[in-house]
Design a protein around this motif. Sequence first.
Motif, short mmCIF file in Angstrom:
data_model
loop_
_atom_site.label_atom_id
_atom_site.label_comp_id
_atom_site.label_asym_id
_atom_site.label_seq_id
_atom_site.Cartn_x
_atom_site.Cartn_y
_atom_site.Cartn_z
N GLN A 4 0.82 -1.23 0.00
CA GLN A 4 0.00 0.00 0.00
C GLN A 4 0.84 1.27 0.00
OE1 GLN A 4 -3.45 -0.53 0.45
NE2 GLN A 4 -3.21 -2.71 0.82
N CYS A 5 1.99 1.24 -0.64
CA CYS A 5 2.90 2.39 -0.61
C CYS A 5 2.60 3.38 -1.73
CB CYS A 5 4.34 1.93 -0.77
SG CYS A 5 4.98 1.02 0.63
N GLU A 6 3.07 4.61 -1.52
CA GLU A 6 3.15 5.57 -2.63
C GLU A 6 4.37 5.19 -3.46
OE1 GLU A 6 3.49 9.60 -1.19
OE2 GLU A 6 1.79 9.21 0.17
N GLY A 19 3.70 3.33 3.35
CA GLY A 19 2.80 2.17 3.21
C GLY A 19 2.36 1.65 4.57
N ARG A 55 -2.52 -1.81 12.49
CA ARG A 55 -1.88 -1.31 11.27
C ARG A 55 -0.47 -0.83 11.62
NH1 ARG A 55 -4.33 0.40 6.53
NH2 ARG A 55 -6.32 0.00 7.55
N ARG A 94 0.52 -3.23 -11.93
CA ARG A 94 -0.70 -3.39 -11.12
C ARG A 94 -1.63 -4.46 -11.71
NH1 ARG A 94 -1.58 0.31 -7.06
NH2 ARG A 94 -0.52 2.27 -7.49
#
Length: 478
Positions: free
Chosen positions: A70-72, A106, A119, A293
């Motif tokens: 879930q990272c940039e 992330g 989280r 992706r």
Amino acid sequence: MSLEKYEAVIGLEVHAQLMTASKMFCRCPNQYGASPNTNVCPICTGQPGSLPVINKKAIELGVRAAIALQCEIHSESVFARKNYFYPDLPKGYQISQYERPYSTHGNIVVRLKNGDEKRIGITRIHFEEDAGKSNHESYGTLVNLNRAGVPLIEIVSEPDMRNAHEAGQYLRALHSILRYADICDGNMEEGNFRCDANISVRLRGTEKFGTKVELKNINSFKFVEKAIEYEIQRQVFAIENGEKIIQQTRSWNSGKNVTEVMREKEEAHDYRYFPEPDLPKLTISVEWLGQIRNEMPELPSQASERFKKAFELSDYDAAVLTSSKELAHYFESVVSHSKNGKASANWVMNELLGRLNAASKEIEASPVSATQIAELIKKIDSGEISGKIAKTVFEEMFATSKDASVIIKDKGFVQISDPAALENAVRKVIENNPSQLAEYKAGKVKLLGFFVGQAMKETQGQANPALLNELVKKLLDT
Ligand code: ADP
Ligand code: ZN
Ligand code: MG
């Protein structure tokens, strides 16, 4: 003195080797276990005049990891030289990323033993090349450069963990994700998934972090947890004794169960980082990112959702069965043969995993194959054997790796579905228990269960349960 007054703060740095065919900046094979110094060339041994070229596959796998975590992902990033002198680092520097990593911000959601989810933030992921390996022998040190230049990602967590269990669960989740997505092999013994743990303690209720100690290269999940637990206690005891925690790098001694000083911690400026002049900026285009992706393999969380829907499993069951790629594959293989999702989940989780745990074995080393378990489930579903007998058969399967059908034949375990044979057993039980019979007749219908149980015993557990139930009721009521 009480440990409870204190709270630990833990951040992990994980080095994961990428599953590429070749190294990060040259065409040498990325291969574990080859003869020493055979997978080498002028580039990865740092010969003058050689120039690195970026391995596109390594970048693709790193991007995959960033997506999974879930990272940039940054369209532009920069390689940097990290300078230090060590015999296994022929160039005198390691190509890494420093101020501008390709990926930041992330997180991973981990499941804790009390059932809660937490989280854990991921600060950054950057690319790096591995160093060679020094093997210390009695007569001196041998350097093997096969590993020099192997592609790595370093995944740096936020200092979000508060105890050894949380750190262990974070590592397990990360390991599972990287393996699911075919990014990293995750073989901790071969060193392709390595963890450094940063640990400090502070008084509960305070904000400010304490001085951290870094534990280096711990090579199993169990050791990470043990080492962290030890280190937390060591720091608390030291503080309570009026000592100051010194920023250090320590290592875990798994023989003595203690952490030991390796060196006083180096600071970032000791590495004299500067942008790598031999490489262009790393660019990741929107198109390429979109393509990566689209081609993402299934992740554990997605497999878990799929299992829940397809096989009507609980959150917990689905989480357990997708905790590793091998286990998930094993389970899917059982279901595809048995055609019974719920029973397959039960047998794998309750019977198989229990026994594997007790024997300290992983699913890969299971003495019972997926098709063998499926065959056993089919025999229960078809009424050939009872669930109770199946457990005895399974025990034998686990011990000998034999097929269920062989064990059933050898031991004469076939289910009795002949009403005449069962009737004899039931009559005998009724005759032998006159007082229970009287109570039953007087209205204590619960005793039906007692008679069924006794009759099942009488048949050595081989009676067809549904038929037996029916017969007991019939004979009691006449
Ligand atoms: P360094 O420059 O010493 O490598 P970083 O700030 O890069 O330190 O952090 C390295 C790792 O240590 C990260 O995972 C981070 O979350 C963790 N960390 C930072 N400060 C602390 C602290 N006081 N206690 C525990 N972990 C920490
Ligand atoms: Zn090379
Ligand atoms: Mg750091």
